[in-house]
Each structure stands twice: as C-alpha cells, then as structure tokens.
Scaffold this motif. Structure first.
Motif, PDB file in Angstrom:
ATOM      1  N   SER A  56      41.449  45.592  51.716  1.00  0.00           N
ATOM      2  CA  SER A  56      42.540  46.029  51.619  1.00  0.00           C
ATOM      3  C   SER A  56      41.958  46.557  49.737  1.00  0.00           C
ATOM      4  O   SER A  56      41.407  46.126  49.307  1.00  0.00           O
ATOM      5  CB  SER A  56      43.837  45.037  51.527  1.00  0.00           C
ATOM      6  OG  SER A  56      43.475  44.221  50.978  1.00  0.00           O
ATOM      7  N   LEU A  57      42.937  47.436  49.466  1.00  0.00           N
ATOM      8  CA  LEU A  57      43.284  47.931  47.859  1.00  0.00           C
ATOM      9  C   LEU A  57      42.697  46.632  46.913  1.00  0.00           C
ATOM     10  O   LEU A  57      42.396  46.334  45.891  1.00  0.00           O
ATOM     11  CB  LEU A  57      43.504  48.776  46.767  1.00  0.00           C
ATOM     12  CG  LEU A  57      43.854  49.574  47.618  1.00  0.00           C
ATOM     13  CD1 LEU A  57      45.226  50.529  47.216  1.00  0.00           C
ATOM     14  CD2 LEU A  57      42.502  50.369  47.386  1.00  0.00           C
ATOM     15  N   GLY A  58      43.292  45.052  47.766  1.00  0.00           N
ATOM     16  CA  GLY A  58      43.524  44.223  46.391  1.00  0.00           C
ATOM     17  C   GLY A  58      42.590  43.469  46.920  1.00  0.00           C
ATOM     18  O   GLY A  58      41.449  42.770  46.122  1.00  0.00           O
ATOM     19  N   SER A  59      41.967  42.932  47.965  1.00  0.00           N
ATOM     20  CA  SER A  59      40.346  42.991  48.308  1.00  0.00           C
ATOM     21  C   SER A  59      39.385  43.133  47.715  1.00  0.00           C
ATOM     22  O   SER A  59      38.411  42.733  47.313  1.00  0.00           O
ATOM     23  CB  SER A  59      40.306  42.902  49.211  1.00  0.00           C
ATOM     24  OG  SER A  59      40.717  41.554  50.936  1.00  0.00           O
ATOM     25  N   MET A  60      39.579  44.609  47.248  1.00  0.00           N
ATOM     26  CA  MET A  60      38.103  45.248  46.892  1.00  0.00           C
ATOM     27  C   MET A  60      38.560  45.518  44.984  1.00  0.00           C
ATOM     28  O   MET A  60      37.751  45.295  44.275  1.00  0.00           O
ATOM     29  CB  MET A  60      38.589  46.628  46.880  1.00  0.00           C
ATOM     30  CG  MET A  60      37.973  47.516  48.272  1.00  0.00           C
ATOM     31  SD  MET A  60      36.510  47.071  48.700  1.00  0.00           S
ATOM     32  CE  MET A  60      35.318  47.539  47.316  1.00  0.00           C
ATOM     33  N   ALA A  61      39.070  45.379  44.822  1.00  0.00           N
ATOM     34  CA  ALA A  61      40.255  44.747  43.375  1.00  0.00           C
ATOM     35  C   ALA A  61      39.265  43.388  42.724  1.00  0.00           C
ATOM     36  O   ALA A  61      38.818  43.295  41.750  1.00  0.00           O
ATOM     37  CB  ALA A  61      41.681  44.980  42.988  1.00  0.00           C
ATOM     38  N   THR A  62      39.862  41.834  43.488  1.00  0.00           N
ATOM     39  CA  THR A  62      38.838  40.571  43.603  1.00  0.00           C
ATOM     40  C   THR A  62      37.856  40.952  43.513  1.00  0.00           C
ATOM     41  O   THR A  62      37.260  40.414  42.421  1.00  0.00           O
ATOM     42  CB  THR A  62      39.371  40.233  44.563  1.00  0.00           C
ATOM     43  OG1 THR A  62      41.134  40.221  44.818  1.00  0.00           O
ATOM     44  CG2 THR A  62      39.490  38.471  43.995  1.00  0.00           C
ATOM     45  N   ASN A  64      35.665  43.473  42.743  1.00  0.00           N
ATOM     46  CA  ASN A  64      35.137  43.859  41.614  1.00  0.00           C
ATOM     47  C   ASN A  64      35.019  43.144  40.501  1.00  0.00           C
ATOM     48  O   ASN A  64      33.975  43.460  40.042  1.00  0.00           O
ATOM     49  CB  ASN A  64      36.061  45.922  41.495  1.00  0.00           C
ATOM     50  CG  ASN A  64      35.374  46.548  42.514  1.00  0.00           C
ATOM     51  OD1 ASN A  64      34.110  46.318  43.041  1.00  0.00           O
ATOM     52  ND2 ASN A  64      36.462  47.412  42.556  1.00  0.00           N
ATOM     53  N   ASN A  65      36.104  42.253  40.424  1.00  0.00           N
ATOM     54  CA  ASN A  65      36.992  42.156  39.134  1.00  0.00           C
ATOM     55  C   ASN A  65      35.335  40.136  39.598  1.00  0.00           C
ATOM     56  O   ASN A  65      34.304  40.008  38.574  1.00  0.00           O
ATOM     57  CB  ASN A  65      37.890  40.840  39.033  1.00  0.00           C
ATOM     58  CG  ASN A  65      38.703  42.002  38.501  1.00  0.00           C
ATOM     59  OD1 ASN A  65      38.361  42.709  38.216  1.00  0.00           O
ATOM     60  ND2 ASN A  65      39.806  42.041  39.508  1.00  0.00           N
ATOM     61  N   CYS A  69      32.589  39.833  36.862  1.00  0.00           N
ATOM     62  CA  CYS A  69      32.880  38.627  35.841  1.00  0.00           C
ATOM     63  C   CYS A  69      31.121  37.957  36.063  1.00  0.00           C
ATOM     64  O   CYS A  69      30.508  37.519  34.763  1.00  0.00           O
ATOM     65  CB  CYS A  69      33.903  37.567  36.162  1.00  0.00           C
ATOM     66  SG  CYS A  69      35.737  37.955  35.764  1.00  0.00           S
TER      67      CYS A  69
END
Length: 83
Positions: A56-62, A64-65, A69
């Motif tokens: 999901s896009l949310g998983s990819m954003a997590t 990437n973050n 970090c």
C-alpha cells in the motif's frame, strides 16, 4: 517472541534482519586528496504474509521514512566530533 517464550514453535516467528555497512569509496588516491564513504543499508520487512500481496502507499511511505531516518542517524553518529 512471546509465542516462542510460551513454548510454541519458533519456525513461525518472522525474524527480519537489518544491517548496514560503511566502506571507503576508494577516493583520496592520487592527487585529488578527497575521500568519502559508501553506505549500504539493508532491511527486510514483513508487510503481508501473502507473497502476492501488493504494498500500500502507506506501507511505502513508512518504509521510506524508516530508511531516511536510519541513514540520517548513521550520518549523525559518524559526524560526531570525538576530539
């Protein structure tokens, strides 16, 4: 891990390795005098137990973050003045 500690089969626990390596980039040889480092970061993240599932896009954003970090923390640790 609580499942294993309570006596269940450890074969079903997803241990996801993480690692990083910092190596010289080979620069600084000859007359240039400059050198740097190559940072390699490896993650393995279990997003879904179904191997055909799409991220999901949310998983990819997590993800990437997490990478950003981690790299920033490694850079900060290396740039600390120890003198």
């Amino acid at each position: 891990m609580n499942v294993v500690l309570n006596g269940s089969d450890p074969d079903y626990v997803a241990l996801l390795p993480f690692g990083f390596a910092i190596l010289p980039d080979g620069g600084g040889m000859g007359d240039s005098g400059s050198s740097g480092s190559l940072l390699t970061v490896a993650f393995q993240i279990l997003v879904d137990s179904d191997p055909t599932a799409k991220l999901s896009l949310g998983s990819m954003a997590t993800f990437n973050n997490l990478i950003a970090c981690t790299v920033e923390r490694i850079k900060a640790a290396l740039s600390c003045d120890t003198a």
